[in-house]
Design a protein around this motif. Structure first.
Motif, PDB file in Angstrom:
ATOM      1  N   ALA A 177       0.848  -1.286   0.112  1.00 10.15           N
ATOM      2  CA  ALA A 177       0.074  -0.029   0.008  1.00 10.15           C
ATOM      3  C   ALA A 177       0.893   1.193   0.004  1.00 10.15           C
ATOM      4  N   LEU A 178       1.896   1.311   0.732  1.00  9.95           N
ATOM      5  CA  LEU A 178       2.694   2.378   0.989  1.00  9.95           C
ATOM      6  C   LEU A 178       3.595   2.672  -0.438  1.00  9.95           C
ATOM      7  N   ILE A 179       3.900   1.508  -1.155  1.00 14.47           N
ATOM      8  CA  ILE A 179       4.725   1.703  -2.275  1.00 14.47           C
ATOM      9  C   ILE A 179       3.793   2.358  -3.465  1.00 14.47           C
ATOM     10  N   MET A 180       2.562   1.952  -3.529  1.00 15.17           N
ATOM     11  CA  MET A 180       1.482   2.567  -4.349  1.00 15.17           C
ATOM     12  C   MET A 180       1.252   4.199  -3.890  1.00 15.17           C
ATOM     13  N   VAL A 181       1.241   4.295  -2.691  1.00 16.68           N
ATOM     14  CA  VAL A 181       0.913   5.544  -2.391  1.00 16.68           C
ATOM     15  C   VAL A 181       2.110   6.462  -2.961  1.00 16.68           C
ATOM     16  N   ALA A 182       3.232   6.055  -2.596  1.00 21.83           N
ATOM     17  CA  ALA A 182       4.590   6.427  -3.150  1.00 21.83           C
ATOM     18  C   ALA A 182       4.773   6.852  -4.537  1.00 21.83           C
ATOM     19  N   ALA A 183       4.352   5.715  -5.177  1.00 25.80           N
ATOM     20  CA  ALA A 183       4.201   6.075  -6.545  1.00 25.80           C
ATOM     21  C   ALA A 183       3.433   7.101  -7.220  1.00 25.80           C
ATOM     22  N   TYR A 184       2.079   7.246  -6.602  1.00 23.06           N
ATOM     23  CA  TYR A 184       1.262   8.514  -6.962  1.00 23.06           C
ATOM     24  C   TYR A 184       1.980   9.835  -6.756  1.00 23.06           C
ATOM     25  N   ILE A 185       2.751   9.888  -5.465  1.00 17.28           N
ATOM     26  CA  ILE A 185       3.309  10.858  -5.062  1.00 17.28           C
ATOM     27  C   ILE A 185       4.466  11.337  -5.887  1.00 17.28           C
ATOM     28  N   VAL A 186       5.245  10.400  -6.278  1.00 19.32           N
ATOM     29  CA  VAL A 186       6.343  10.491  -7.070  1.00 19.32           C
ATOM     30  C   VAL A 186       5.924  11.113  -8.767  1.00 19.32           C
ATOM     31  N   PHE A 187       4.983  10.312  -9.150  1.00 22.09           N
ATOM     32  CA  PHE A 187       4.650  10.742 -10.609  1.00 22.09           C
ATOM     33  C   PHE A 187       3.857  12.096 -10.577  1.00 22.09           C
ATOM     34  N   THR A 188       3.107  12.449  -9.570  1.00 18.83           N
ATOM     35  CA  THR A 188       2.702  13.777  -9.580  1.00 18.83           C
ATOM     36  C   THR A 188       3.662  14.781  -9.461  1.00 18.83           C
ATOM     37  N   LEU A 189       4.467  14.553  -8.620  1.00 29.10           N
ATOM     38  CA  LEU A 189       5.854  15.530  -8.451  1.00 29.10           C
ATOM     39  C   LEU A 189       6.574  15.768  -9.821  1.00 29.10           C
ATOM     40  N   LEU A 190       6.882  14.612 -10.162  1.00 29.14           N
ATOM     41  CA  LEU A 190       7.572  14.808 -11.651  1.00 29.14           C
ATOM     42  C   LEU A 190       6.964  15.389 -12.578  1.00 29.14           C
ATOM     43  N   ALA A 191       5.454  15.070 -12.774  1.00 33.93           N
ATOM     44  CA  ALA A 191       4.478  15.927 -13.535  1.00 33.93           C
ATOM     45  C   ALA A 191       4.635  17.243 -13.428  1.00 33.93           C
ATOM     46  N   ASP A 192       4.481  17.749 -12.219  1.00 35.25           N
ATOM     47  CA  ASP A 192       4.668  19.233 -11.854  1.00 35.25           C
ATOM     48  C   ASP A 192       6.043  19.861 -12.260  1.00 35.25           C
ATOM     49  N   ILE A 193       7.118  19.063 -11.989  1.00 34.77           N
ATOM     50  CA  ILE A 193       8.275  19.633 -12.572  1.00 34.77           C
ATOM     51  C   ILE A 193       8.512  19.662 -13.836  1.00 34.77           C
ATOM     52  N   VAL A 194       8.147  18.485 -14.558  1.00 32.71           N
ATOM     53  CA  VAL A 194       8.248  18.654 -16.148  1.00 32.71           C
ATOM     54  C   VAL A 194       7.393  19.889 -16.631  1.00 32.71           C
ATOM     55  N   ALA A 195       5.996  19.951 -16.028  1.00 36.27           N
ATOM     56  CA  ALA A 195       5.207  21.024 -16.635  1.00 36.27           C
ATOM     57  C   ALA A 195       5.853  22.194 -16.556  1.00 36.27           C
ATOM     58  N   ARG A 196       6.362  22.468 -15.531  1.00 38.94           N
ATOM     59  CA  ARG A 196       6.978  23.907 -15.020  1.00 38.94           C
ATOM     60  C   ARG A 196       8.113  24.047 -16.174  1.00 38.94           C
ATOM     61  N   LEU A 197       8.909  22.931 -16.085  1.00 39.55           N
ATOM     62  CA  LEU A 197      10.026  23.250 -17.113  1.00 39.55           C
ATOM     63  C   LEU A 197       9.606  23.511 -18.669  1.00 39.55           C
ATOM     64  N   SER A 198       8.261  22.649 -18.835  1.00 42.79           N
ATOM     65  CA  SER A 198       8.096  22.900 -20.419  1.00 42.79           C
ATOM     66  C   SER A 198       7.217  24.186 -20.472  1.00 42.79           C
ATOM     67  N   ASN A 199       7.168  25.149 -19.528  1.00 48.20           N
ATOM     68  CA  ASN A 199       6.517  26.456 -19.550  1.00 48.20           C
ATOM     69  C   ASN A 199       7.466  27.659 -19.070  1.00 48.20           C
ATOM     70  N   PRO A 200       7.882  28.371 -19.947  1.00 52.29           N
ATOM     71  CA  PRO A 200       8.777  29.341 -19.779  1.00 52.29           C
ATOM     72  C   PRO A 200       8.305  30.291 -18.775  1.00 52.29           C
ATOM     73  N   ARG A 201       7.073  30.489 -18.895  1.00 53.57           N
ATOM     74  CA  ARG A 201       6.332  31.588 -17.919  1.00 53.57           C
ATOM     75  C   ARG A 201       6.622  31.037 -16.336  1.00 53.57           C
ATOM     76  N   LEU A 202       6.365  29.801 -16.201  1.00 52.89           N
ATOM     77  CA  LEU A 202       6.422  29.236 -14.878  1.00 52.89           C
ATOM     78  C   LEU A 202       7.765  29.021 -14.627  1.00 52.89           C
ATOM     79  N   ARG A 203       8.588  28.708 -15.571  1.00 55.76           N
ATOM     80  CA  ARG A 203       9.853  28.312 -15.097  1.00 55.76           C
ATOM     81  C   ARG A 203      10.577  29.766 -14.549  1.00 55.76           C
ATOM     82  N   PHE A 204      10.299  30.864 -15.154  1.00 58.99           N
ATOM     83  CA  PHE A 204      11.173  32.004 -14.907  1.00 58.99           C
ATOM     84  C   PHE A 204      10.547  32.818 -13.824  1.00 58.99           C
ATOM     85  N   LYS A 205       9.272  32.858 -13.813  1.00 60.02           N
ATOM     86  CA  LYS A 205       8.458  34.034 -13.193  1.00 60.02           C
ATOM     87  C   LYS A 205       8.737  33.871 -11.701  1.00 60.02           C
ATOM     88  N   GLN A 206       8.587  32.755 -11.166  1.00 63.17           N
ATOM     89  CA  GLN A 206       8.444  32.402  -9.733  1.00 63.17           C
ATOM     90  C   GLN A 206       9.867  32.391  -9.046  1.00 63.17           C
TER      91      GLN A 206
END
Lengths: 314, 513
Positions: free
Chosen positions: A285-314
């Protein structure tokens, strides 16, 4: 950027902690008793007591929790109560299998859904758009067990071109590839529509922006508008939906695993619940929870990297 | 109607199933012809089990078909069980009781080799049995062997077992899978060692296991196949698909409604035989209104067993007469008439008990639905109102069994009349689910148990069964077949009354080219 990642990691750790409490509390609340599960009703009160002591189940709950959490942090997942082998050994193979299935599905489904979604967005409300939507929605509406069983009947039982179950296929690479075809196909049907619709919606949202009109007026080709101007700005939500589905593929494919007898994590979880094998259940169960957390974290990071406005503004 | 989770939990542990077998005639004939062919050496057996509950390769602590099946490949027992339920020589080549039947002497087979080349002696046997009896091992076999008071090795090949009370059937106890023989001091079950027909080659718990042929097996020339691979496919449909697609060549547990699918494929064969598996529809004889014998009789007459058999089990069963003993058992009381569906008697007994308008509540698990629905419908037509209350199969045993006054429980049956009655019908039985307590009955069973004279034993057992049949709280409609399947190329697996796929006695199995 660094502070964002750090903040997100911290948040992830807190989520994991809360999840570990919930998982632990949930497993304690399960009806039935591990001693009954292990010994059967043949157990005498005496053997039962011996077992409870051996497993350390006679101590207060909070002591058990902290000991479990502490060992977990050190990477010691404990001993499976029912199988008598270290949990890590059981997890090892299952986790690998689950990743293989998830990865194979993602490799098929991401390019396919991007392609179809972009096609829909490029020619919105046309005949192509409607047919893609109708077919993918039809496929998602069919439950996985129906799709899976029909595929097995056709490809394995009637035409004998592909294996009916995966478990017998873990002998060689060639076996494995053949064994993966049907489960991957079933899972593709299950998540394709979600990703196609998301891609289409995100793209159309962007396509309505004034700068796209500008590009159109400047005479840019449709493919250039879609790929060069619109797609980068639509990537955020698309990456998020990929991450969400990846999380699902790691934790939620029990039905497909059962139909194809695929030895993955989902079935391990169900077996652990059936056996009241708490250390195993908690780890999975914990591995499954961890998988969700890691994937959404990665998604957030990648989404920011792909968007110059988010990448530089904050 | 599958054997549900709860039942398997209990009865797998028992492992001692009922007695006697009447092989289904046409099939038995075909098998006999197949066995007349000369076995071929070589080939692989790939078997799918129905559960992955426990994959422990320690016979004292394993459970579930997957665990028991694999242990049967790796290890041997002192006493084997014939397909009809008789104790036959295994690692012990002969045995003999003293006059009082409370001390048994076993002679061990000479020159039996473990997989590591070590020769088996009484040291190994004593160590094994003491390990099962040790509370620290937490073996489910401890209760089964509880009658053993003292284990003594007279020499390297002679073993003396003193019992706490006389038991004329004692050798049957040693057919329990928990008592399979291990080499002295070896308890690493990730590298198991036994004297069985196959040795450990690969074990991935929860995934699959591979066993290879033991070249120095104690039955010379056997086993015939080079390798056995086994894994669990829990889903019954997926399991059959794997067989039909040729990925596996043996599987256990075909549901009656799936039999036709297997039969329609020429490359597959159903392996089936009558077994003592049964469902007890039991009432608590200490609780109103079930404390009245007339209510119990009404419930027993409110079922058409022949129709029940056809509707629920598609002919893969034989009719039972409210006794937990197979009719082929030599001590089965044949003098009792078969109880029949009789609406007049139902009404008569209900009136006599003053319960004509009572609605009886049967507490069932989700695994009992098919059979219970048919029973309730037949009862209704006979004028007996039966209401079904459902519980999830997972915790049925914990919340309903031995708690609610009217329940269903599944049994794999026991190999001897004494065990069958002792396990659930004598007053002090820990599974006395009908709470039926008759000191006279207890005395009959206890006397029969220690009587070596066969005619006297028969009379005592007959009388005990008559009491149970007339007065007891169990309605037992049918005995269900074992239904398994193999590829038609797999030969030499003789159907066994006590377990799936020949009770995993696979040293005679072979694969036709």
């Amino acid at each position: 950027m660094a502070s964002l990642v750090l903040g997100r990691l911290l948040l992830g750790a807190v989520t994991l902690l809360v999840a570990s409490l919930l998982v632990f509390a949930g497993t304690q609340a399960l009806p039935g008793d591990v001693t009954t599960a292990i010994l059967g009703n043949e157990a005498t009160p005496e053997t039962r007591a011996a077992l409870v002591e051996r497993l350390g189940l006679d101590r207060p709950i909070h002591v058990q929790y902290f000991e479990w959490a502490g060992r977990f942090l050190r990477g010691d997942l404990g001993l499976s109560l029912v199988n008598d082998v270290p949990v890590s050994r059981l997890l090892d193979l299952r986790l690998k299998n689950t990743f293989i299935l998830a990865l194979a599905t993602i490799i098929v489904v991401v390019p396919l859904s991007l392609f179809l979604g972009l096609l829909c967005a490029a020619y919105p409300n046309g005949r192509l758009d409607s047919s893609i939507s109708v077919v993918s929605l039809f496929l998602i509406s069919l439950p996985e067990f129906l799709v899976g069983i029909i595929l097995v009947l056709l490809f394995a039982v009637y035409w004998s071109v592909l294996p009916a179950t995966s478990i017998s296929g873990f002998r060689s690479f060639e076996h494995l590839v053949r064994a993966l075809v049907l489960p991957v196909l079933t899972l593709t049907f299950a998540i394709l529509a979600h990703m196609v619709r998301m891609t289409r919606a995100a793209m159309l949202e962007v396509m309505r922006a004034p700068y796209i009109e500008m590009a159109l007026l400047k005479g840019a080709s449709r493919s250039r508008i879609v790929l060069r101007h619109a797609l980068p700005n639509a990537l955020g939500p698309i990456i998020n939906v990929i991450a969400l589905n990846l999380g699902y593929l790691i934790s939620g494919v029990v039905v497909v695993e059962v139909i194809f007898a695929y030895p993955g994590l989902g079935k391990l979880l169900v077996e652990a619940i059936g056996n009241r094998d708490l250390p195993l259940l908690q780890a999975v169960a914990l591995i499954m929870v961890a998988a969700y957390i890691v994937f959404t974290l990665l998604a957030d990071i990648v989404a920011r990297l792909s968007n110059p406005r988010l990448r530089f503004k904050q | 109607m599958a054997i549900d989770q709860g039942i398997s939990r209990r009865s797998f542990n028992a492992a001692l199933a009922g007695a006697g077998a009447t092989a289904a005639a046409p099939w038995g004939l075909a098998r006999a012809q197949a066995q007349a062919q000369t076995p071929r050496r070589g080939g692989r057996l790939v078997c799918a089990f129905n559960d992955g509950a426990s994959e422990v390769l320690d016979p004292a602590r394993t459970k579930g078909q997957n665990g028991i099946g694999r242990c049967c490949l790796l290890y041997s027992r002192l006493v084997d069980m014939s397909p009809q339920g008789q104790p036959v020589p295994g690692l012990a080549e002969s045995w003999e009781p003293n006059a009082a039947a409370d001390t048994w002497t076993f002679k061990l087979r000479r020159g039996v080799q473990f997989h590591n080349g070590k020769t088996m002696t009484t040291k190994d046997v004593v160590w094994t049995l003491e390990r099962v009896l040790d509370a620290k091992t937490a073996s489910s076999g401890r209760a089964l062997l509880a009658d053993i008071a003292e284990i003594k090795a007279t020499d390297d090949h002679t073993l003396e077992l003193k019992l706490k009370q006389a038991d004329a059937d004692f050798p049957v106890v040693l057919t329990a899978y928990q008592a399979m023989i291990l080499p002295e001091g070896h308890s690493d079950f990730l590298a198991p060692i036994g004297t069985g027909p196959f040795m450990h080659s690969l074990h991935q718990p929860g995934i699959r296991s591979v066993f290879k042929r033991h070249p120095n097996y104690w039955k010379s020339g056997r086993p015939y196949v080079d390798e056995v691979e086994s894994f669990a496919i829990a889903d019954p449909v997926a399991r059959i698909n794997a067989l039909l697609a040729g990925e596996i060549n043996a599987m256990i547990t075909v549901e009656p409604k799936q039999v036709e699918r297997v039969k329609s494929n020429r490359n597959c064969a159903i392996v089936t035989t009558t077994g003592p598996r049964h469902y007890v529809h039991g009432v608590r004889c200490d609780t109103a209104p079930y404390d009245k014998v007339d209510v119990r009789l009404a419930l027993k007459h409110a079922i058409d067993r022949e129709r029940y058999r056809r509707l629920v089990l598609g002919d893969y069963a034989i009719v039972a007469n409210d006794l937990p003993i197979l009719p082929s058992n030599p001590y089965y009381n044949k003098d009792l008439p078969q109880r029949a569906y009789d609406p007049d008697k139902v009404k008569f007994h209900l009136r006599k008990a003053g319960e004509e308008n009572t609605e009886f509540e049967l507490h069932i698990s989700s695994a009992h639905v098919d059979g219970a629905t048919v029973y309730a419908d037949m009862a209704r037509q006979a004028g007996l109102k039966l209401k079904l209350t459902r519980y999830p199969a997972e915790n049925y045993l914990d919340v309903a069994w031995m708690k609610k006054p009217f329940i269903i429980s599944g049994w794999f049956g026991r190999p001897t009349v004494a065990l069958a009655l002792q396990v659930a019908y004598v007053s002090q039985a820990s599974w006395n689910e009908t709470f039926w307590k008759r000191p006279e009955f207890d005395r009959l069973v206890a006397d029969a148990r220690k009587t070596l004279d066969q005619a006297k034993r028969r009379d005592l057992f007959f009388e005990a069964q008559r009491m149970l049949w007339e007065d007891g709280g169990a309605m037992i409609p049918v005995f269900e077949n074992w239904i398994d399947a193999t590829s038609s190329k797999v030969k030499g697996i003789e159907p066994h009354a006590f377990g799936a796929l020949g009770f995993y006695y696979w040293d005679g199995a072979w694969v036709d080219a």
